[in-house]
Design a protein around this motif. Structure first.
Motif, PDB file in Angstrom:
ATOM      1  N   PHE A  67      13.409  10.259   4.618  1.00 25.95           N
ATOM      2  CA  PHE A  67      14.750   9.120   4.587  1.00 25.95           C
ATOM      3  C   PHE A  67      13.735   7.887   4.377  1.00 25.95           C
ATOM      4  O   PHE A  67      12.449   7.865   4.979  1.00 25.95           O
ATOM      5  N   VAL A  68      14.050   6.692   3.828  1.00 25.72           N
ATOM      6  CA  VAL A  68      13.597   5.490   3.559  1.00 25.72           C
ATOM      7  C   VAL A  68      14.114   4.438   4.622  1.00 25.72           C
ATOM      8  O   VAL A  68      15.405   4.215   4.821  1.00 25.72           O
ATOM      9  N   LEU A  69      13.176   3.852   5.428  1.00 23.70           N
ATOM     10  CA  LEU A  69      13.626   2.953   6.172  1.00 23.70           C
ATOM     11  C   LEU A  69      13.256   1.483   5.529  1.00 23.70           C
ATOM     12  O   LEU A  69      12.046   1.298   5.255  1.00 23.70           O
ATOM     13  N   PRO A  70      14.358   0.786   4.962  1.00 17.99           N
ATOM     14  CA  PRO A  70      14.026  -0.493   4.439  1.00 17.99           C
ATOM     15  C   PRO A  70      13.269  -1.377   5.077  1.00 17.99           C
ATOM     16  O   PRO A  70      13.322  -1.397   6.395  1.00 17.99           O
ATOM     17  N   ALA A  71      12.560  -2.212   4.595  1.00 21.92           N
ATOM     18  CA  ALA A  71      11.588  -3.207   5.364  1.00 21.92           C
ATOM     19  C   ALA A  71      12.345  -4.069   6.020  1.00 21.92           C
ATOM     20  O   ALA A  71      13.673  -4.574   5.326  1.00 21.92           O
TER      21      ALA A  71
ATOM     22  N   LEU B  21      18.864 -11.617   5.146  1.00 24.57           N
ATOM     23  CA  LEU B  21      18.998 -11.858   3.952  1.00 24.57           C
ATOM     24  C   LEU B  21      18.163 -10.492   3.154  1.00 24.57           C
ATOM     25  O   LEU B  21      16.919 -10.526   3.232  1.00 24.57           O
ATOM     26  N   HIS B  22      18.777  -9.588   2.552  1.00 24.22           N
ATOM     27  CA  HIS B  22      18.048  -8.382   2.331  1.00 24.22           C
ATOM     28  C   HIS B  22      18.238  -7.940   0.807  1.00 24.22           C
ATOM     29  O   HIS B  22      19.153  -8.452   0.148  1.00 24.22           O
ATOM     30  N   HIS B  23      17.095  -7.723   0.244  1.00 24.53           N
ATOM     31  CA  HIS B  23      17.037  -7.350  -1.354  1.00 24.53           C
ATOM     32  C   HIS B  23      16.669  -5.938  -1.404  1.00 24.53           C
ATOM     33  O   HIS B  23      15.558  -5.389  -1.334  1.00 24.53           O
ATOM     34  N   PRO B  24      17.778  -5.112  -1.587  1.00 22.06           N
ATOM     35  CA  PRO B  24      17.572  -3.477  -1.576  1.00 22.06           C
ATOM     36  C   PRO B  24      16.839  -3.305  -2.812  1.00 22.06           C
ATOM     37  O   PRO B  24      17.248  -3.684  -4.085  1.00 22.06           O
ATOM     38  N   ALA B  25      15.517  -2.659  -2.671  1.00 19.14           N
ATOM     39  CA  ALA B  25      15.018  -2.345  -3.877  1.00 19.14           C
ATOM     40  C   ALA B  25      14.814  -0.855  -4.109  1.00 19.14           C
ATOM     41  O   ALA B  25      14.668  -0.364  -5.120  1.00 19.14           O
ATOM     42  N   ASN B  26      14.907  -0.122  -3.113  1.00 22.24           N
ATOM     43  CA  ASN B  26      15.026   1.480  -3.135  1.00 22.24           C
ATOM     44  C   ASN B  26      16.350   1.918  -3.647  1.00 22.24           C
ATOM     45  O   ASN B  26      17.424   1.472  -2.791  1.00 22.24           O
ATOM     46  N   PRO B  27      16.486   2.955  -4.473  1.00 21.57           N
ATOM     47  CA  PRO B  27      17.781   3.604  -5.084  1.00 21.57           C
ATOM     48  C   PRO B  27      18.532   3.946  -3.737  1.00 21.57           C
ATOM     49  O   PRO B  27      19.748   4.297  -3.628  1.00 21.57           O
ATOM     50  N   MET B  28      17.708   4.619  -2.794  1.00 25.94           N
ATOM     51  CA  MET B  28      18.400   4.910  -1.689  1.00 25.94           C
ATOM     52  C   MET B  28      19.014   4.064  -0.426  1.00 25.94           C
ATOM     53  O   MET B  28      19.270   4.507   0.570  1.00 25.94           O
TER      54      MET B  28
END
Lengths: 93, 274
Positions: A67-71, B21-28
């Motif tokens: 699972f990836v935890l977004p920064a 303010l989030h910039h989703p970079a990962n496709p998941m």
């Protein structure tokens, strides 16, 4: 225009490109090896510039899930942001 | 938690206490997907705040701050106030009609009530301008930020889509008005002649005026809407805030240029230039 592309709330292009990579990796062991060896190059070739130099690809298995935890993003608030106003107007309605 | 894509690959994400303010970079990344579920006043308010803040910041990029406030520049801002407030009642009446026609009585009632609340606010701007020594004809001048805002408002009210953008417009300008506290009012008063009352329009559109309750009313309304509509309103808030914060293409006029523009409508006994 980017605003229009995401009006419905989804940046589908990222997901679509990743799905193409997943499909190619499932279909071709050589592509999968290339992806694992040079993830940045493969992502860039698919039009998914990761914007960073370090990318890791982890393959799920029957016994392991990743699972990836977004920064954590930066906070935003009106009371701070309004001080950056560059117009010469007051808000009225 | 609530979230909404606001363009440029950015997503605003809100809890009861924070906005990001989030910039989703990962496709998941889960924030690639549309928001689902109900809103609450606490999270919806933060969501709209985050969208407005993102718009303010984005709109200001590459801009230049306006010159320091003077009495002349305050008159210029009052011209902008006039344009913003003058357009409001009729466009809200049209918005109410369209919400009603779309079978959205709660939204129609909101617009109808707001049209009544905002009626005659343009007269406050005219009275303030008059007190500073300007005839009403000065409002024929084109204030670029106000014109851009009104054009956006009109397009939202009269366009093909359900006029949710009008809710975003109203909320954005009323929320921004809350950033004008007593100190901001005093700062304006300080550049005006002693005893001047040419801050009536400002007081109404500030944290010490009626906009305080309007903002909480707007949030309560938006929180009841489906997720897709809340997200659409957040995106529209970002756009309105971006328009408001950007430097006009022609740049800022200095006091000498403003005085020259005002000359045909300036009464000789006004004598209150900063």
């Amino acid at each position: 225009m980017a605003d229009e592309e995401t009006t419905e709330g989804v940046d589908k292009s990222v997901i679509d490109k990743w799905m193409q990579i997943v499909r190619a990796a499932w279909e071709s062991d050589s592509f999968k090896k290339m992806l694992l060896d040079n993830p940045v190059g493969v992502l860039q070739a698919a039009g998914m510039d990761p914007g960073v130099a370090n990318v890791q690809i982890h393959e799920d298995t029957a016994t392991t899930r990743h699972f990836v935890l977004p920064a954590k993003p930066g906070d935003v608030g009106v009371d701070e942001a309004h001080q950056s106003l560059m117009s010469d107007a007051n808000p009225g309605f | 938690m609530e979230w909404a894509a606001i363009g440029g690959g950015a997503v605003v994400v809100a809890t009861e206490a924070r906005g990001w303010l989030h910039h989703p970079a990962n496709p998941m990344d889960p924030f690639h997907f549309p928001m689902k579920g109900p809103g609450t006043p606490a999270t919806t308010g933060r969501l709209l705040d985050a969208a407005i803040a993102a718009g303010l910041t984005a709109g200001a990029v590459g801009g230049t701050p306006p010159p320091p406030l003077t009495a002349t520049r305050w008159a210029w801002r009052l011209v902008g106030y006039y344009h913003l407030t003058h357009s409001t009642p009729a466009l809200l009446v049209e918005t109410a009609r369209r919400f009603d026609a779309a079978g959205r009585p709660a939204l129609a009632a909101w617009a109808t009530e707001k049209a009544a609340d905002e009626t005659a606010h343009d007269r406050l701007a005219l009275r303030d301008l008059d007190e500073l020594g300007y005839d009403a004809g000065v409002t024929s001048l084109r204030h670029p930020t106000a014109v851009a805002m009104v054009d956006w408002f009109r397009a939202a009210a009269e366009g093909d889509a359900l006029p949710l953008g009008v809710i975003a417009y109203a909320h954005t300008v009323e929320r921004l008005a809350l950033t004008l506290d007593a100190a901001a009012v005093d700062a304006v008063r300080a550049v005006l002649p002693p005893g001047s009352r040419a801050i009536r329009c400002l007081r109404v559109h500030s944290a010490i005026g009626s906009d305080v309750s309007h903002v909480s009313d707007n949030i309560r309304l938006v929180a009841t809407l489906p997720a897709a509509e809340r997200a659409a309103i957040a995106l529209a808030c970002r756009r309105v805030a971006g328009l408001f914060s950007r430097t006009p293409d022609e740049g800022h006029l200095d006091d000498a240029a403003l005085a020259a523009l005002f000359r045909p409508w300036r009464r000789s006994h006004g004598g209150q230039d900063g």
